[in-house]
Design a protein around this motif. Structure first.
Motif, PDB file in Angstrom:
ATOM      1  N   GLY A 104       0.811  -1.209   0.000  1.00  0.00           N
ATOM      2  CA  GLY A 104       0.000   0.000   0.000  1.00  0.00           C
ATOM      3  C   GLY A 104       0.844   1.258   0.000  1.00  0.00           C
ATOM      4  N   THR A 105       1.882   1.259   0.829  1.00  0.00           N
ATOM      5  CA  THR A 105       2.785   2.419   0.883  1.00  0.00           C
ATOM      6  C   THR A 105       3.501   2.609  -0.443  1.00  0.00           C
ATOM      7  N   MET A 106       3.934   1.494  -1.049  1.00  0.00           N
ATOM      8  CA  MET A 106       4.607   1.594  -2.342  1.00  0.00           C
ATOM      9  C   MET A 106       3.660   2.169  -3.392  1.00  0.00           C
ATOM     10  N   GLY A 107       2.392   1.758  -3.372  1.00  0.00           N
ATOM     11  CA  GLY A 107       1.426   2.314  -4.308  1.00  0.00           C
ATOM     12  C   GLY A 107       1.271   3.812  -4.138  1.00  0.00           C
ATOM     13  N   LEU A 108       1.238   4.262  -2.870  1.00  0.00           N
ATOM     14  CA  LEU A 108       1.133   5.696  -2.610  1.00  0.00           C
ATOM     15  C   LEU A 108       2.351   6.446  -3.145  1.00  0.00           C
ATOM     16  N   LEU A 109       3.547   5.914  -2.872  1.00  0.00           N
ATOM     17  CA  LEU A 109       4.773   6.595  -3.298  1.00  0.00           C
ATOM     18  C   LEU A 109       4.889   6.646  -4.816  1.00  0.00           C
ATOM     19  N   VAL A 110       4.659   5.492  -5.449  1.00  0.00           N
ATOM     20  CA  VAL A 110       4.781   5.436  -6.909  1.00  0.00           C
ATOM     21  C   VAL A 110       3.707   6.297  -7.571  1.00  0.00           C
ATOM     22  N   GLY A 111       2.465   6.164  -7.111  1.00  0.00           N
ATOM     23  CA  GLY A 111       1.387   6.964  -7.686  1.00  0.00           C
ATOM     24  C   GLY A 111       1.635   8.454  -7.528  1.00  0.00           C
ATOM     25  N   SER A 112       2.103   8.857  -6.346  1.00  0.00           N
ATOM     26  CA  SER A 112       2.375  10.280  -6.108  1.00  0.00           C
ATOM     27  C   SER A 112       3.491  10.790  -7.013  1.00  0.00           C
ATOM     28  N   ALA A 113       4.542   9.964  -7.188  1.00  0.00           N
ATOM     29  CA  ALA A 113       5.659  10.370  -8.047  1.00  0.00           C
ATOM     30  C   ALA A 113       5.198  10.567  -9.488  1.00  0.00           C
ATOM     31  N   GLY A 118       3.245  14.323 -13.835  1.00  0.00           N
ATOM     32  CA  GLY A 118       2.178  14.854 -14.678  1.00  0.00           C
ATOM     33  C   GLY A 118       1.933  16.323 -14.429  1.00  0.00           C
ATOM     34  N   VAL A 119       1.921  16.718 -13.147  1.00  0.00           N
ATOM     35  CA  VAL A 119       1.736  18.131 -12.816  1.00  0.00           C
ATOM     36  C   VAL A 119       2.880  18.959 -13.399  1.00  0.00           C
ATOM     37  N   GLY A 120       4.096  18.393 -13.344  1.00  0.00           N
ATOM     38  CA  GLY A 120       5.244  19.106 -13.918  1.00  0.00           C
ATOM     39  C   GLY A 120       5.061  19.384 -15.395  1.00  0.00           C
ATOM     40  N   TYR A 121       4.536  18.408 -16.131  1.00  0.00           N
ATOM     41  CA  TYR A 121       4.281  18.628 -17.553  1.00  0.00           C
ATOM     42  C   TYR A 121       3.163  19.649 -17.767  1.00  0.00           C
ATOM     43  N   LEU A 122       2.153  19.613 -16.922  1.00  0.00           N
ATOM     44  CA  LEU A 122       1.030  20.536 -17.076  1.00  0.00           C
ATOM     45  C   LEU A 122       1.449  21.986 -16.864  1.00  0.00           C
ATOM     46  N   VAL A 123       2.385  22.214 -15.935  1.00  0.00           N
ATOM     47  CA  VAL A 123       2.797  23.591 -15.620  1.00  0.00           C
ATOM     48  C   VAL A 123       4.102  23.971 -16.298  1.00  0.00           C
ATOM     49  N   GLY A 124       4.607  23.100 -17.177  1.00  0.00           N
ATOM     50  CA  GLY A 124       5.818  23.437 -17.925  1.00  0.00           C
ATOM     51  C   GLY A 124       7.106  23.241 -17.169  1.00  0.00           C
ATOM     52  N   ARG A 125       7.120  22.320 -16.199  1.00  0.00           N
ATOM     53  CA  ARG A 125       8.341  22.070 -15.417  1.00  0.00           C
ATOM     54  C   ARG A 125       8.775  20.622 -15.562  1.00  0.00           C
ATOM     55  N   SER A 126       8.674  20.080 -16.746  1.00  0.00           N
ATOM     56  CA  SER A 126       8.994  18.669 -16.961  1.00  0.00           C
ATOM     57  C   SER A 126      10.463  18.358 -16.720  1.00  0.00           C
ATOM     58  N   ILE A 176      10.029   7.930 -19.201  1.00  0.00           N
ATOM     59  CA  ILE A 176      10.267   6.522 -18.940  1.00  0.00           C
ATOM     60  C   ILE A 176      10.419   6.239 -17.448  1.00  0.00           C
ATOM     61  N   TYR A 177      10.990   7.178 -16.693  1.00  0.00           N
ATOM     62  CA  TYR A 177      11.157   6.977 -15.252  1.00  0.00           C
ATOM     63  C   TYR A 177       9.833   6.586 -14.572  1.00  0.00           C
ATOM     64  N   PRO A 178       8.750   7.366 -14.754  1.00  0.00           N
ATOM     65  CA  PRO A 178       7.490   6.989 -14.108  1.00  0.00           C
ATOM     66  C   PRO A 178       6.966   5.635 -14.584  1.00  0.00           C
ATOM     67  N   ALA A 179       7.196   5.321 -15.861  1.00  0.00           N
ATOM     68  CA  ALA A 179       6.733   4.034 -16.390  1.00  0.00           C
ATOM     69  C   ALA A 179       7.462   2.878 -15.711  1.00  0.00           C
ATOM     70  N   TYR A 180       8.756   3.024 -15.475  1.00  0.00           N
ATOM     71  CA  TYR A 180       9.511   1.982 -14.778  1.00  0.00           C
ATOM     72  C   TYR A 180       9.042   1.858 -13.326  1.00  0.00           C
ATOM     73  N   LEU A 181       8.732   2.983 -12.684  1.00  0.00           N
ATOM     74  CA  LEU A 181       8.203   2.939 -11.321  1.00  0.00           C
ATOM     75  C   LEU A 181       6.878   2.188 -11.282  1.00  0.00           C
ATOM     76  N   PRO A 240      -1.950   3.257  -9.339  1.00  0.00           N
ATOM     77  CA  PRO A 240      -1.286   2.712  -8.139  1.00  0.00           C
ATOM     78  C   PRO A 240      -1.627   3.476  -6.872  1.00  0.00           C
ATOM     79  N   LEU A 241      -1.895   4.784  -6.981  1.00  0.00           N
ATOM     80  CA  LEU A 241      -2.246   5.566  -5.796  1.00  0.00           C
ATOM     81  C   LEU A 241      -3.544   5.056  -5.183  1.00  0.00           C
TER      82      LEU A 241
END
Length: 264
Positions: A104-113, A118-126, A176-181, A240-241
């Protein structure tokens, strides 16, 4: 696929497969930042070998092999990360009573990451994801890229261009980083290989057109694609979250995706 489900049906009915495909399709423009220079180098070499500015069938085949090599590399690494997750979760289940809490904790961490990406891409901070790559790893990636570029002439003219494409699975990439997570969190090597392969296939149209016809993607269009990519990451991260929250006893709306479960 299991249960007699065909690959097209699996993609159409699987929310995670659709999300991975969209990440690939939308992330292709982002891939130009990492893959574009090498694509330009080997595309120029192909033109020189053919001694023509026109696109030939041989060039199309080589570009296709290069991109298939990338997809296969992503699939192999996705399966590796998922296997590592499976081994970790299996060990936790066998040695303690806290397996559900760990998953459960891993799902929270991975989902949050993934959601933060995604938020970074939305606000232009990818580019913020690049900060998580340690300097020694960045230097190693640089040497791998330099090694590949120096051997373009040797690899570009035959089937070995498949390996040139496969090298890209070892290069840093924020999509790719989030996909591997995500693959790690699933603990399902076969499914993760299919998902990462699907993401790799999704990036092919943009990189293929870049190497053969386009030559560039405008900054304005890339910005629009990045925002759509961010929205796809929000969906992918919620999977995962939400599963992590449910394993911890918090009931939330969720998509029915089979995450790792203990044996027995």
């Amino acid at each position: 696929m299991d249960g007699g489900i065909t690959a097209p049906t699996w993609v159409a009915e699987s929310p995670e497969a659709i999300a991975f495909l969209f990440v690939g399709l939308l992330g292709g423009a982002h891939c130009l930042g990492m893959c574009g220079p090498l694509v330009s180098v080997y595309a120029d070499r192909l033109s020189e070998r053919e001694q023509t500015d026109s696109l030939t069938l041989f060039q199309v085949r080589q570009h296709a092999l290069f991109n298939v090599g990338r997809a296969l590399s992503y699939a192999a690494l996705g399966a590796t990360f998922a296997l590592a997750g499976s081994l970790l979760f299996g060990a936790v289940d066998a040695l303690s009573l806290f397996g559900t809490g760990v998953r459960g904790t891993m799902g929270l961490l991975v989902g949050s990451a993934i959601i933060l990406t995604g938020v970074g891409y939305l606000v232009g901070r990818s580019s913020a994801m690049d900060r998580f790559t340690p300097a020694p790893v960045t230097r190693l990636f640089g040497r791998i890229s330099g090694w590949a570029t120096a051997r373009v002439d040797r690899l570009v003219g035959g089937p070995r261009i498949l390996g040139l494409g496969a090298i890209h699975g070892l290069l840093p990439c924020p999509i790719i980083y989030p996909a591997y997570l995500y693959a790690f969190a699933t603990g399902a090597p076969v499914r993760s290989a299919a998902l990462l392969g699907l993401l790799g296939l999704g990036t092919i149209p943009t990189l293929f057109l870049y190497g053969t016809l386009l030559g560039q993607v405008s900054a304005r269009r890339r910005k629009t694609l990045h925002r759509a990519l961010g929205a796809s990451f929000l969906v992918l991260g919620y999977i995962p979250l939400s599963h992590g929250l449910m394993l911890l006893g918090v009931m939330v709306p969720h998509l029915h995706v089979p995450f790792y479960q203990p044996l027995g």
